[in-house]
Motif scaffolding. Structure first.
Motif, short mmCIF file in Angstrom:
data_model
loop_
_atom_site.label_atom_id
_atom_site.label_comp_id
_atom_site.label_asym_id
_atom_site.label_seq_id
_atom_site.Cartn_x
_atom_site.Cartn_y
_atom_site.Cartn_z
N LYS A 143 11.62 14.31 6.13
CA LYS A 143 11.25 13.01 6.69
C LYS A 143 11.12 11.92 5.62
N ILE A 144 10.73 12.30 4.39
CA ILE A 144 10.55 11.27 3.36
C ILE A 144 11.67 11.27 2.31
N LEU A 145 12.67 12.13 2.46
CA LEU A 145 13.77 12.12 1.50
C LEU A 145 14.52 10.78 1.59
N PRO A 146 15.02 10.25 0.45
CA PRO A 146 15.22 10.89 -0.86
C PRO A 146 13.99 10.93 -1.75
N TYR A 147 12.86 10.37 -1.30
CA TYR A 147 11.65 10.44 -2.11
C TYR A 147 11.07 11.84 -2.10
N GLN A 148 10.59 12.29 -3.24
CA GLN A 148 9.87 13.55 -3.31
C GLN A 148 8.37 13.33 -3.09
N ALA A 149 7.89 12.12 -3.36
CA ALA A 149 6.45 11.86 -3.23
C ALA A 149 6.21 10.39 -2.92
N ALA A 161 4.07 7.11 -7.32
CA ALA A 161 3.00 7.86 -6.66
C ALA A 161 1.97 8.34 -7.69
N THR A 162 2.47 8.78 -8.86
CA THR A 162 1.58 9.25 -9.93
C THR A 162 0.79 8.09 -10.52
N ARG A 163 1.48 7.00 -10.82
CA ARG A 163 0.79 5.84 -11.39
C ARG A 163 -0.26 5.28 -10.43
N ALA A 164 0.04 5.34 -9.13
CA ALA A 164 -0.91 4.83 -8.15
C ALA A 164 -2.19 5.67 -8.14
N ILE A 165 -2.04 6.97 -8.31
CA ILE A 165 -3.23 7.83 -8.36
C ILE A 165 -4.07 7.50 -9.59
N LEU A 166 -3.39 7.22 -10.71
CA LEU A 166 -4.10 6.96 -11.95
C LEU A 166 -4.71 5.56 -12.00
N ARG A 167 -4.09 4.59 -11.30
CA ARG A 167 -4.51 3.21 -11.46
C ARG A 167 -5.12 2.59 -10.20
N ARG A 168 -4.88 3.21 -9.05
CA ARG A 168 -5.32 2.62 -7.79
C ARG A 168 -6.27 3.57 -7.06
N ARG A 228 0.82 -1.21 0.00
CA ARG A 228 0.00 0.00 0.00
C ARG A 228 0.86 1.27 0.00
N ILE A 229 2.17 1.13 0.12
CA ILE A 229 3.08 2.29 0.12
C ILE A 229 3.76 2.36 -1.25
N LYS A 230 3.54 3.46 -1.98
CA LYS A 230 4.06 3.61 -3.34
C LYS A 230 4.98 4.83 -3.42
N PRO A 231 6.29 4.64 -3.15
CA PRO A 231 7.20 5.77 -3.18
C PRO A 231 7.77 6.05 -4.57
N THR A 232 8.27 7.23 -4.75
CA THR A 232 8.83 7.88 -5.95
C THR A 232 7.72 8.62 -6.69
N PRO A 277 -6.12 5.90 -3.97
CA PRO A 277 -5.23 6.45 -2.95
C PRO A 277 -5.96 7.06 -1.75
N GLU A 278 -5.31 6.96 -0.61
CA GLU A 278 -5.83 7.57 0.61
C GLU A 278 -5.26 8.96 0.83
N ARG A 279 -3.94 9.08 0.67
CA ARG A 279 -3.28 10.38 0.81
C ARG A 279 -1.95 10.34 0.08
N ILE A 280 -1.43 11.56 -0.17
CA ILE A 280 -0.13 11.72 -0.81
C ILE A 280 0.81 12.41 0.17
N LEU A 281 2.01 11.89 0.29
CA LEU A 281 3.04 12.50 1.12
C LEU A 281 4.04 13.20 0.21
N LEU A 282 4.32 14.45 0.48
CA LEU A 282 5.28 15.21 -0.32
C LEU A 282 6.40 15.72 0.56
N ALA A 283 7.60 15.83 -0.04
CA ALA A 283 8.72 16.42 0.69
C ALA A 283 8.56 17.94 0.78
N THR A 284 8.08 18.55 -0.31
CA THR A 284 7.84 19.99 -0.33
C THR A 284 6.51 20.27 -1.01
#
Length: 393
Positions: free
Chosen positions: A376-382, A334-341, A326-330, A343-350
């Motif tokens: 907190k989520i780096l190196p991931y941006q999303a 993150a984008t593909r999960a929104i389009l195909r799954r 259920r955790i889709k980093p990068t 989603p509950e929420r999105i975590l962003l670095a900025t």
């Protein structure tokens, strides 16, 4: 000299298609099926079936629709923004492959690039173009194939055996677009265990970099699991923003029991008018050929570093998630999960990173919660968290 039976096996491989890519770019070892023969399962229903364990995700598809005008616009912006970086990265990767394999391959025994369908396909095609460019010092005899890998079910063993039979004296490098948590790396490693005995007839085809080294190449490797990657950064790889329309019009692969043949896929012929696959390749390849810089040799790694494993553990604990799927980093995942799954929420670095414009647009469109967590989520941006539809197990 290539034996007659091997020539026959290589000729047989040519019977398979290349999606909307050129035949010289890739051969995709998938059984293509008509989309009318595949159940079109709505996202919410698919999510409930997956999480309840009633169906595996590779047993069903939500058929793709043409990207929206806004989606197309953001892809175009990402392409403009990322062209030089992608072209430079491909040149560095090709140069490194040339350095590693130049004394080990030739026209009879070429390097075999095996792209993992689908995200690996555009990267593999770009690498095949680069290695075929005899005007550059990094050209190398190579052949490029695409085969399916499915989480929990592994690499398509039928497709892999076809390649091993056709190229018994060639090293294989597996190609993917990026790494998220490292799940596909683990799936690949598990699928290749059978070849890891040094006495196995195909040991040298796969473990040419060492007895424990899985030869996985990616454009971006935030998870720190690839043998060779252009970087470990989470950046807006343009091909990560679209699905089939930048991946040869090929659907996500569907599982087939090995006794019944190759994994299956749908060819989206109805999306031909919105296909960017060849245009994307031509654009990045032209930029690579125009580079003024000299390519650099990249580092390679003998062992996976799993540098984000602790971060994933922390997020799972913070959000009460026991099923890491259920955790889709990068940005790409993150984008593909929104389009195909679902989603509950999105975590962003900025809150305003230019690489997450599409993500934020899609969140606003679908009223999805965004949490900005900074370092907190780096190196991931999303990171996308998939909505829980059944009790995690």
């Amino acid at each position: 000299m290539t034996l007659p039976n091997i020539q026959t096996k290589r000729a047989t491989l040519k019977n398979y298609g290349s999606g909307s890519y050129l035949a010289s770019d890739v051969t995709v070892l998938l059984n293509m099926v008509d989309k009318d023969a595949v159940a079109d399962v709505p996202v919410s229903q698919k999510e409930a079936l997956i999480q309840s364990g009633q169906r595996h995700y590779s047993d069903m598809l939500t058929l793709e629709q043409a990207p929206t005008a806004m989606h197309e616009q953001l892809y175009t912006q990402a392409l403009e923004q990322g062209t030089e970086r992608a072209a430079t990265d491909i040149a560095h990767l090709a140069h490194t492959l040339h350095h590693v394999f130049q004394r080990k391959v030739n026209d009879e025994h070429p390097l075999i690039l095996v792209s993992l369908v689908r995200a690996g396909l555009p990267i593999g095609v770009l690498l095949q173009r680069a290695l075929s460019d005899t005007d550059r010092g990094y050209s190398l005899p190579s052949m490029h194939y695409g085969i399916s890998i499915i989480r929990d079910r592994g690499l398509d063993p039928v497709a892999l055996q076809m390649l091993l039979d056709a190229y018994p004296d060639s090293p294989i490098v597996f190609v993917d677009g990026w790494t998220g948590k490292g799940a596909i790396y683990k799936e690949l490693a598990r699928s290749l265990e059978t070849f890891s005995d040094t006495t196995h007839v195909n040991f040298a085809n796969i473990f040419h970099q060492g007895a424990d080294v899985i030869p996985l190449l990616t454009l971006a490797d935030p998870a720190g699991v690839a043998w060779l990657a252009a970087s470990e950064e989470d950046w807006l790889i343009p091909s990560g923003l679209l699905n089939s329309t930048v991946s040869g019009l090929i659907s996500r692969s569907l599982y087939t029991e090995p006794s019944s043949g190759l994994h299956r896929s749908v060819f989206y012929d109805d999306l031909l008018d919105t296909d960017h696959s060849l245009a994307f390749i031509d654009h990045i390849d032209a930029a690579r050929r125009s580079l003024a810089i000299l390519p650099e040799r990249l580092p390679t790694y003998q062992q996976p570093r799993y540098q984000t494993a602790a971060l994933i553990d922390t997020l799972a604990a913070d959000y009460g998630i026991t099923n890491r799927n259920r955790i889709k980093p990068t940005i790409a995942e993150a984008t593909r999960a929104i389009l195909r799954r679902d989603p509950e929420r999105i975590l962003l670095a900025t809150a305003d990173h230019p690489d997450t414009i599409l993500l934020r647009h899609l969140c606003a469109q679908r009223n999805i919660t965004i949490s900005v967590l900074g370092d907190k989520i780096l190196p991931y941006q999303a990171i996308t968290l998939i909505k829980q539809r059944s009790k995690d197990s």
